[in-house]
Design a protein around this motif. Structure first.
Motif, PDB file in Angstrom:
ATOM      1  N   ARG A 233       0.806  -1.219   0.000  1.00  0.00           N
ATOM      2  CA  ARG A 233       0.000   0.000   0.000  1.00  0.00           C
ATOM      3  C   ARG A 233       0.841   1.272   0.000  1.00  0.00           C
ATOM      4  O   ARG A 233       0.302   2.372  -0.003  1.00  0.00           O
ATOM      5  CB  ARG A 233      -0.920   0.014   1.228  1.00  0.00           C
ATOM      6  N   ALA A 234       2.165   1.139   0.015  1.00  0.00           N
ATOM      7  CA  ALA A 234       3.030   2.320   0.135  1.00  0.00           C
ATOM      8  C   ALA A 234       4.270   2.128  -0.739  1.00  0.00           C
ATOM      9  O   ALA A 234       4.641   0.998  -1.067  1.00  0.00           O
ATOM     10  CB  ALA A 234       3.430   2.552   1.586  1.00  0.00           C
ATOM     11  N   PRO A 235       4.949   3.231  -1.121  1.00  0.00           N
ATOM     12  CA  PRO A 235       6.135   3.109  -1.970  1.00  0.00           C
ATOM     13  C   PRO A 235       7.373   2.646  -1.216  1.00  0.00           C
ATOM     14  O   PRO A 235       8.378   2.328  -1.840  1.00  0.00           O
ATOM     15  CB  PRO A 235       6.318   4.532  -2.509  1.00  0.00           C
ATOM     16  N   TYR A 236       7.338   2.643   0.100  1.00  0.00           N
ATOM     17  CA  TYR A 236       8.408   2.024   0.884  1.00  0.00           C
ATOM     18  C   TYR A 236       7.754   1.160   1.940  1.00  0.00           C
ATOM     19  O   TYR A 236       6.645   1.438   2.405  1.00  0.00           O
ATOM     20  CB  TYR A 236       9.359   3.059   1.493  1.00  0.00           C
ATOM     21  N   TRP A 237       8.427   0.066   2.314  1.00  0.00           N
ATOM     22  CA  TRP A 237       7.769  -0.947   3.121  1.00  0.00           C
ATOM     23  C   TRP A 237       8.778  -1.862   3.791  1.00  0.00           C
ATOM     24  O   TRP A 237       9.963  -1.871   3.462  1.00  0.00           O
ATOM     25  CB  TRP A 237       6.833  -1.803   2.275  1.00  0.00           C
ATOM     26  N   ALA A 238       8.276  -2.662   4.718  1.00  0.00           N
ATOM     27  CA  ALA A 238       9.038  -3.755   5.314  1.00  0.00           C
ATOM     28  C   ALA A 238       8.199  -5.021   5.175  1.00  0.00           C
ATOM     29  O   ALA A 238       7.011  -5.028   5.533  1.00  0.00           O
ATOM     30  CB  ALA A 238       9.340  -3.483   6.783  1.00  0.00           C
ATOM     31  N   ILE A 239       8.802  -6.071   4.620  1.00  0.00           N
ATOM     32  CA  ILE A 239       8.137  -7.361   4.503  1.00  0.00           C
ATOM     33  C   ILE A 239       8.602  -8.220   5.674  1.00  0.00           C
ATOM     34  O   ILE A 239       9.778  -8.589   5.756  1.00  0.00           O
ATOM     35  CB  ILE A 239       8.442  -8.051   3.163  1.00  0.00           C
ATOM     36  N   GLU A 240       7.676  -8.521   6.557  1.00  0.00           N
ATOM     37  CA  GLU A 240       7.975  -9.314   7.749  1.00  0.00           C
ATOM     38  C   GLU A 240       7.875 -10.792   7.400  1.00  0.00           C
ATOM     39  O   GLU A 240       6.806 -11.302   7.057  1.00  0.00           O
ATOM     40  CB  GLU A 240       6.976  -8.983   8.862  1.00  0.00           C
ATOM     41  N   THR A 241       9.021 -11.486   7.417  1.00  0.00           N
ATOM     42  CA  THR A 241       9.028 -12.930   7.213  1.00  0.00           C
ATOM     43  C   THR A 241       9.638 -13.591   8.441  1.00  0.00           C
ATOM     44  O   THR A 241      10.212 -12.917   9.304  1.00  0.00           O
ATOM     45  CB  THR A 241       9.823 -13.334   5.962  1.00  0.00           C
ATOM     46  N   GLU A 242       9.503 -14.897   8.506  1.00  0.00           N
ATOM     47  CA  GLU A 242      10.005 -15.606   9.689  1.00  0.00           C
ATOM     48  C   GLU A 242      11.516 -15.446   9.863  1.00  0.00           C
ATOM     49  O   GLU A 242      11.986 -15.087  10.947  1.00  0.00           O
ATOM     50  CB  GLU A 242       9.634 -17.085   9.585  1.00  0.00           C
ATOM     51  N   PRO A 243      12.338 -15.688   8.817  1.00  0.00           N
ATOM     52  CA  PRO A 243      13.794 -15.631   9.040  1.00  0.00           C
ATOM     53  C   PRO A 243      14.431 -14.267   8.874  1.00  0.00           C
ATOM     54  O   PRO A 243      15.435 -13.973   9.518  1.00  0.00           O
ATOM     55  CB  PRO A 243      14.337 -16.603   7.990  1.00  0.00           C
ATOM     56  N   VAL A 244      13.898 -13.398   7.980  1.00  0.00           N
ATOM     57  CA  VAL A 244      14.531 -12.104   7.713  1.00  0.00           C
ATOM     58  C   VAL A 244      13.465 -11.021   7.562  1.00  0.00           C
ATOM     59  O   VAL A 244      12.316 -11.292   7.207  1.00  0.00           O
ATOM     60  CB  VAL A 244      15.398 -12.130   6.426  1.00  0.00           C
ATOM     61  N   LEU A 245      13.886  -9.790   7.821  1.00  0.00           N
ATOM     62  CA  LEU A 245      13.064  -8.620   7.543  1.00  0.00           C
ATOM     63  C   LEU A 245      13.607  -7.971   6.277  1.00  0.00           C
ATOM     64  O   LEU A 245      14.804  -7.652   6.205  1.00  0.00           O
ATOM     65  CB  LEU A 245      13.114  -7.632   8.705  1.00  0.00           C
ATOM     66  N   ILE A 246      12.750  -7.801   5.286  1.00  0.00           N
ATOM     67  CA  ILE A 246      13.167  -7.215   4.011  1.00  0.00           C
ATOM     68  C   ILE A 246      12.639  -5.791   3.969  1.00  0.00           C
ATOM     69  O   ILE A 246      11.429  -5.564   4.021  1.00  0.00           O
ATOM     70  CB  ILE A 246      12.629  -8.036   2.827  1.00  0.00           C
ATOM     71  N   VAL A 247      13.546  -4.825   3.909  1.00  0.00           N
ATOM     72  CA  VAL A 247      13.190  -3.406   3.993  1.00  0.00           C
ATOM     73  C   VAL A 247      13.405  -2.765   2.631  1.00  0.00           C
ATOM     74  O   VAL A 247      14.516  -2.807   2.080  1.00  0.00           O
ATOM     75  CB  VAL A 247      14.038  -2.694   5.064  1.00  0.00           C
ATOM     76  N   GLY A 248      12.360  -2.180   2.066  1.00  0.00           N
ATOM     77  CA  GLY A 248      12.464  -1.505   0.774  1.00  0.00           C
ATOM     78  C   GLY A 248      12.250  -0.016   0.928  1.00  0.00           C
ATOM     79  O   GLY A 248      11.260   0.413   1.542  1.00  0.00           O
TER      80      GLY A 248
END
Length: 517
Positions: A233-248
């Protein structure tokens, strides 16, 4: 059971794509002229880069307006923070990273069969920078986004690049974030500017194209399966996954981020126990240079990435259309991997102009690039010969001679594994000396011309993309080459492999390998 990987560009000319017929991708390329930057309309549509640099950059103010709209939509729908994409509880994660894809011609389509051959079992694709060329047009997503990736069964997330900002991000926000309009921006960047400068900006700044009514159907009908729907929903984000956090992060046109995004980046990065990977529209290390990324109000993106309390293990950037890797050893003993991964579909930026790498924490012995510098020089020699010598061969250099020349010039080891010592002819030496000073980055005032001249639409194409597989204690990053060759479409060469493993003390240790397991 381990399988032997397909030959890559470091092993043979064939692995680099120099000796092969074109692949089946050509059958899917639209029957129209490739994207041409020489058309006056294209130049005019992409003018916001020049306006932002010369007159004023309103991107931070416009992004704030989009974020207010995103928060309003989230509140209306009873949703959580629009900057968070929650995929926790799903166990190990695998995803593809595709940088700068959106030309819609052979350059992009050459990557599709290799992507399809390697995306099995992945949870999502992250498109990193420049989803749509030349200017992020809301009406061009069907041919340059939906159609190429129509068969991917999982969600696709994106972070915008400078070209996506040339229409004030309207196309990106409409198709990837499902926001129809931003709220009115408060243009703080004009404060203190003289009236003539504000008038010049209003005169030359490109406003977005009017959205065609058919785009509502395009957005609703393509990628409509439940498994394909994105929660972005936004042009920058964080994808919360079990092993890693992916920050865009969204680096706009000029490469910086706004104050609010910077505060969010610092906040979301504070947990040192979580391994993190940064995806950014502009790379922090590129072409032998360091660009830490400014934050409005002070500080840099790389200060956050390097903070030992942040837990980052890698930072991957787009914008430059090739692959580069800089394993930087920090003063505290940690190694961070800084990658450029913008080879996902646009014209190729050369690597032969990258100087011998000598930067704090990383030098040439650890640096990796694709295409190899010699392949890059050889390919550009063919292009320059065709343009300047009318194809008579005066400027052409073979890949082996190009590698030998650059090896001597830079003091690096040039040989492929299947080639012995190659003698450099006087003719090739003279040709190389003529070509190296010529522009090739497709930047600056010659960008429109060079972007067309160097948009290679037949093998070897030297496109690339990443696959990242992560578990709690292990992260593997593989760079796949997309050469455009028929026999490499279903078994694309692996150009680089690196693995991070967490020890019992919680520290991450990197190793590079050609093994494909």
């Amino acid at each position: 059971m381990a399988t032997r990987p397909a030959p890559n560009s470091r092993e043979s000319l064939h692995g680099a794509g120099w000796i092969c017929p074109a692949g089946r991708f050509s059958a899917f390329v639209p029957q129209k002229r490739p994207l041409s930057w020489l058309q006056p309309r294209m130049l005019w549509e992409a003018r916001n880069d020049t306006v932002a640099r010369r007159i004023g950059d309103p991107v931070n103010d416009i992004r704030r307006a989009w974020m207010r709209a995103a928060w309003a939509a989230a509140e209306r729908d009873g949703a959580a923070d629009p900057r968070l994409i929650d995929r926790s509880g799903e166990g190990d994660v695998s995803f593809m990273v595709v940088g700068d894809p959106g030309e819609g011609d052979a350059s992009q389509w050459a990557t599709i069969p290799p992507l399809e051959a390697t995306w099995g079992g992945t949870d999502f694709i992250a498109i990193m920078s420049d989803v749509i060329y030349p200017a992020g047009n809301v009406n061009e997503y069907q041919g340059k986004f939906y159609r190429p990736y129509r068969d991917y069964p999982a969600p696709i997330y994106g972070i915008p690049g400078n070209h996506d900002w040339y229409d004030e991000l309207h196309g990106f926000m409409y198709h990837l974030c499902r926001l129809d309009e931003m709220l009115p921006p408060d243009f703080t960047y004009t404060r203190g500017q003289p009236a003539w400068k504000r008038s010049m900006h209003r005169l030359f700044w490109r406003r977005p194209d009017r959205r065609e009514p058919a785009q509502a159907s395009v957005r609703a009908s393509w990628r409509s399966l439940a498994s394909q729907r994105s929660a972005q929903r936004a042009p920058y984000w964080a994808i919360e996954t079990e092993p890693v956090l992916i920050v865009g992060i969204d680096t706009g046109i000029l490469g910086g981020i706004d104050r609010e995004q910077g505060e969010w980046l610092r906040e979301v990065s504070r947990d040192p126990s979580r391994a993190k990977i940064l995806l950014t529209g502009k790379p922090l290390y590129v072409d032998g240079e360091y660009h830490p990324g400014s934050i409005e109000g002070g500080g840099t993106v790389d200060e956050v990435v390097r903070d030992p309390d942040a837990g980052y293990i890698a930072a991957i950037g787009g914008d430059i259309h090739n692959y580069q890797r800089y394993p930087v050893k920090l003063e505290d003993g940690r190694t961070l991997q800084y990658l450029v991964a913008g080879g996902g579909g646009a014209f190729m930026h050369p690597t032969h102009g990258i100087p011998r790498v000598r930067l704090p924490g990383v030098d040439e012995d650890d640096f990796v690039c694709y295409p190899r510098r010699g392949d890059s020089l050889a390919l550009f020699s063919h292009l320059w010969d065709r343009k300047l010598a009318f194809g008579r061969g005066y400027l052409e250099i073979s890949p082996d001679e190009a590698a030998t020349y650059l090896g001597k010039r830079l003091g690096i080891e040039p040989s492929r594994r299947d080639r012995g010592e190659v003698l450099l002819s006087e003719r090739a030496r003279r040709a190389a000396e003529r070509i190296l000073p010529l522009p090739g980055r497709a930047s600056g005032p010659l960008h429109p011309l060079l972007a067309l001249w160097f948009d290679i639409n037949k093998p070897p194409m030297f496109k690339s993309f990443l696959r990242i597989d992560a578990s709690t204690n292990r992260v593997r990053i593989r760079c796949f080459g997309a050469t455009g060759c028929r026999d490499q479409e279903d078994d694309p060469p692996v150009e680089d492999v690196l693995v991070a493993e967490r020890d019992t003390g919680g520290s991450w240790m990197w190793s590079a390998s050609r093994e494909q397991t």
